[in-house]
Design a protein around this motif. Structure first.
Motif, PDB file in Angstrom:
ATOM      1  N   LYS A   1      -5.543  -6.607   3.089  1.00 24.05           N
ATOM      2  CA  LYS A   1      -4.369  -5.917   2.549  1.00 24.05           C
ATOM      3  C   LYS A   1      -4.099  -6.320   1.106  1.00 24.05           C
ATOM      4  O   LYS A   1      -3.578  -5.524   0.320  1.00 24.05           O
ATOM      5  CB  LYS A   1      -3.149  -6.174   3.428  1.00 24.05           C
ATOM      6  CG  LYS A   1      -2.722  -7.631   3.528  1.00 24.05           C
ATOM      7  CD  LYS A   1      -1.539  -7.786   4.472  1.00 24.05           C
ATOM      8  CE  LYS A   1      -1.077  -9.230   4.584  1.00 24.05           C
ATOM      9  NZ  LYS A   1       0.069  -9.373   5.526  1.00 24.05           N
TER      10      LYS A   1
ATOM     11  N   PHE B   1      -7.167   6.025  -3.451  1.00 27.44           N
ATOM     12  CA  PHE B   1      -7.568   4.630  -3.268  1.00 27.44           C
ATOM     13  C   PHE B   1      -9.089   4.524  -3.291  1.00 27.44           C
ATOM     14  O   PHE B   1      -9.655   3.627  -3.923  1.00 27.44           O
ATOM     15  CB  PHE B   1      -7.049   4.078  -1.934  1.00 27.44           C
ATOM     16  CG  PHE B   1      -5.671   3.474  -1.978  1.00 27.44           C
ATOM     17  CD1 PHE B   1      -5.500   2.098  -1.973  1.00 27.44           C
ATOM     18  CD2 PHE B   1      -4.542   4.275  -1.983  1.00 27.44           C
ATOM     19  CE1 PHE B   1      -4.230   1.528  -1.974  1.00 27.44           C
ATOM     20  CE2 PHE B   1      -3.264   3.724  -1.991  1.00 27.44           C
ATOM     21  CZ  PHE B   1      -3.108   2.344  -1.993  1.00 27.44           C
ATOM     22  N   THR B   2      -9.774   5.434  -2.576  1.00 29.66           N
ATOM     23  CA  THR B   2     -11.233   5.381  -2.495  1.00 29.66           C
ATOM     24  C   THR B   2     -11.883   5.645  -3.840  1.00 29.66           C
ATOM     25  O   THR B   2     -12.743   4.887  -4.294  1.00 29.66           O
ATOM     26  CB  THR B   2     -11.741   6.410  -1.460  1.00 29.66           C
ATOM     27  OG1 THR B   2     -11.246   6.063  -0.173  1.00 29.66           O
ATOM     28  CG2 THR B   2     -13.264   6.424  -1.415  1.00 29.66           C
TER      29      THR B   2
ATOM     30  N   LYS C   1      -6.249  -4.106  -1.069  1.00 26.58           N
ATOM     31  CA  LYS C   1      -5.708  -2.753  -1.143  1.00 26.58           C
ATOM     32  C   LYS C   1      -4.449  -2.711  -2.007  1.00 26.58           C
ATOM     33  O   LYS C   1      -4.212  -1.734  -2.729  1.00 26.58           O
ATOM     34  CB  LYS C   1      -5.414  -2.237   0.265  1.00 26.58           C
ATOM     35  CG  LYS C   1      -6.663  -2.049   1.120  1.00 26.58           C
ATOM     36  CD  LYS C   1      -6.277  -1.665   2.546  1.00 26.58           C
ATOM     37  CE  LYS C   1      -7.479  -1.673   3.467  1.00 26.58           C
ATOM     38  NZ  LYS C   1      -7.118  -1.434   4.878  1.00 26.58           N
TER      39      LYS C   1
ATOM     40  N   LEU D   1     -13.253   1.169   2.578  1.00 28.62           N
ATOM     41  CA  LEU D   1     -11.863   0.863   2.236  1.00 28.62           C
ATOM     42  C   LEU D   1     -11.109   0.239   3.405  1.00 28.62           C
ATOM     43  O   LEU D   1     -10.374  -0.737   3.241  1.00 28.62           O
ATOM     44  CB  LEU D   1     -11.169   2.149   1.779  1.00 28.62           C
ATOM     45  CG  LEU D   1      -9.723   2.040   1.303  1.00 28.62           C
ATOM     46  CD1 LEU D   1      -9.619   1.115   0.090  1.00 28.62           C
ATOM     47  CD2 LEU D   1      -9.182   3.425   0.965  1.00 28.62           C
ATOM     48  N   ARG D   2     -11.296   0.775   4.588  1.00 26.50           N
ATOM     49  CA  ARG D   2     -10.476   0.405   5.734  1.00 26.50           C
ATOM     50  C   ARG D   2     -10.538  -1.082   6.059  1.00 26.50           C
ATOM     51  O   ARG D   2      -9.531  -1.693   6.418  1.00 26.50           O
ATOM     52  CB  ARG D   2     -10.916   1.217   6.949  1.00 26.50           C
ATOM     53  CG  ARG D   2      -9.971   1.158   8.132  1.00 26.50           C
ATOM     54  CD  ARG D   2     -10.522   1.981   9.285  1.00 26.50           C
ATOM     55  NE  ARG D   2      -9.508   2.344  10.249  1.00 26.50           N
ATOM     56  CZ  ARG D   2      -9.753   3.042  11.349  1.00 26.50           C
ATOM     57  NH1 ARG D   2     -10.981   3.462  11.611  1.00 26.50           N
ATOM     58  NH2 ARG D   2      -8.774   3.331  12.196  1.00 26.50           N
TER      59      ARG D   2
ATOM     60  N   SER E   1     -11.078   2.931  -6.637  1.00 20.22           N
ATOM     61  CA  SER E   1     -11.711   1.625  -6.415  1.00 20.22           C
ATOM     62  C   SER E   1     -13.229   1.690  -6.529  1.00 20.22           C
ATOM     63  O   SER E   1     -13.868   0.714  -6.937  1.00 20.22           O
ATOM     64  CB  SER E   1     -11.321   1.069  -5.038  1.00 20.22           C
ATOM     65  OG  SER E   1     -11.783   1.904  -3.996  1.00 20.22           O
TER      66      SER E   1
ATOM     67  N   GLN F   1     -11.104  -3.639   4.131  1.00 24.93           N
ATOM     68  CA  GLN F   1     -10.702  -4.582   3.094  1.00 24.93           C
ATOM     69  C   GLN F   1      -9.344  -5.215   3.416  1.00 24.93           C
ATOM     70  O   GLN F   1      -8.495  -4.619   4.078  1.00 24.93           O
ATOM     71  CB  GLN F   1     -10.639  -3.887   1.728  1.00 24.93           C
ATOM     72  CG  GLN F   1     -12.000  -3.451   1.212  1.00 24.93           C
ATOM     73  CD  GLN F   1     -11.938  -2.941  -0.212  1.00 24.93           C
ATOM     74  OE1 GLN F   1     -11.323  -3.553  -1.078  1.00 24.93           O
ATOM     75  NE2 GLN F   1     -12.585  -1.810  -0.466  1.00 24.93           N
TER      76      GLN F   1
ATOM     77  N   GLN G   1       0.813  -1.208   0.000  1.00 24.80           N
ATOM     78  CA  GLN G   1       0.000   0.000   0.000  1.00 24.80           C
ATOM     79  C   GLN G   1       0.854   1.269   0.000  1.00 24.80           C
ATOM     80  O   GLN G   1       0.351   2.360   0.253  1.00 24.80           O
ATOM     81  CB  GLN G   1      -0.931   0.000   1.222  1.00 24.80           C
ATOM     82  CG  GLN G   1      -1.927  -1.148   1.197  1.00 24.80           C
ATOM     83  CD  GLN G   1      -2.548  -1.437   2.551  1.00 24.80           C
ATOM     84  OE1 GLN G   1      -2.898  -2.580   2.847  1.00 24.80           O
ATOM     85  NE2 GLN G   1      -2.688  -0.421   3.390  1.00 24.80           N
TER      86      GLN G   1
END
Length: 336
Positions: free
Chosen positions: A278, A133-134, A281, A273-274, A137, A276, A112
């Motif tokens: 690794k 990332f948010t 991500k 997101l948090r 995705s 999910q 990440q």
């Protein structure tokens, strides 16, 4: 641990659930990177809505993660965990972290971590991970936004909103957004939105209908929640996709009319997101390297930084975010 590292660091802790008054600074030993992780000397960290929710007691970190807040950082790699390749000590990077960003040093999963884009300072780069990332995705991967489609993002002047406007525009979409003042609407249009709707003065669903000649939009990114759900559904075109990423105004919708979902063959989806894995991500990070980072390197996408505060003034940063008067990102700096 490399011999040039200090034994202790400053970090922010919430002393309990509550308002900004529960934010405190403490001194603790440095964390240690496990296999597959890196230790980053943090130059700056992003402040995000989930941090506010965590402070209020409604969004605890996942089991096993540190309770120290902070979801994104930028700085220099201070130590490599076992098995990490592709990075060296001293590399300037930014990273998505599950927690722990409000500190002078933080541990990040190597998958990440992304190299600092050349045009940006490390402070600016701290405003990239959580939003890119948010948005990537949810809008590009889950929402399947295509070139030539029309996209609506609510809260266009927020950190997520400013990033979504830029990524969608560079993706070849027509971009509509909502914002809460004429000034914020102008800001969004200057950033690249084709039209910005002042939701305090207009019914956004009626404006979307007018701006699209009755067709509607193909993808909506929403963080408002239940209060907007019926109007979001009304604003979608045939085969439209609504992606939910938060519910600032309610998570439970009453008296919802389902008929348009069936008649227009809509997709209602969402993601956090948090929580999910690794690995998931890391896959998003690979997509960012391929599709977004070159645009950042070329100066076509940039983080919009509204304000920075020293780490010890995290209370002021939270107070500002809670006013919703900002446009873009709020960052904490460590002085390192």
């Amino acid at each position: 641990m490399p011999t040039n590292l200090p034994e202790t660091m400053r970090q922010i802790r919430f002393t309990g659930a509550g308002g900004p008054e529960v934010i405190a600074v403490e001194t603790v030993p440095l964390p240690k990177p496990a296999a597959g992780q890196v230790l980053v000397e943090v130059v700056a960290a992003g402040v995000n809505r989930p941090d506010i929710m965590q402070r209020q007691g409604s969004y605890p970190p996942p089991k096993g993660a540190t309770e120290i807040p902070g979801l994104e950082i930028a700085g220099r790699i201070a130590e490599l965990g076992e098995g990490v390749t592709g990075f060296s000590e001293g590399d300037e990077v930014c990273a998505l972290v599950i927690s722990g960003g409000y500190a002078e040093f933080a541990v990040a999963e190597a998958g990440q971590v992304l190299k600092r884009p050349e045009p940006l300072s490390l402070v600016e780069a701290a405003g990239l991970p959580e939003t890119t990332f948010t948005v990537y995705s949810t809008v590009i991967q889950r929402g399947r936004l295509k070139k030539g489609e029309t996209f609506l993002v609510h809260g266009g002047s927020s950190g997520i909103g400013t990033t979504a406007i830029q990524i969608a525009k560079q993706h070849g979409a027509r971009v509509l957004t909502t914002a809460g003042s004429a000034e914020k609407c102008r800001f969004c249009e200057e950033l690249g939105a084709d039209a910005a709707i002042n939701y305090r003065e207009s019914d956004f669903a009626e404006e979307v209908k007018r701006l699209t000649d009755g067709r509607g939009v193909d993808v909506i990114l929403d963080m408002v929640g239940a209060a907007y759900l019926q109007k979001n559904i009304a604003s979608l075109a045939v085969e439209g996709r609504l992606v939910q990423i938060a519910f600032m105004q309610g998570y439970k919708a009453e008296n919802l009319t389902l008929t348009p979902i069936m008649l227009k063959r809509l997709t209602l989806t969402g993601a956090t997101l948090r929580a999910q894995a690794k690995e998931a991500k890391a896959a998003i990070a690979e997509g960012l390297k391929r599709d977004v980072w070159p645009l950042v390197e070329a100066g076509q996408i940039r983080p919009i930084v509204h304000a920075t505060f020293p780490l010890e003034e995290a209370r002021k940063a939270h107070e500002l975010m809670e006013t919703s008067s900002h446009s873009g990102k709020i960052l904490l700096t460590t002085g390192r």
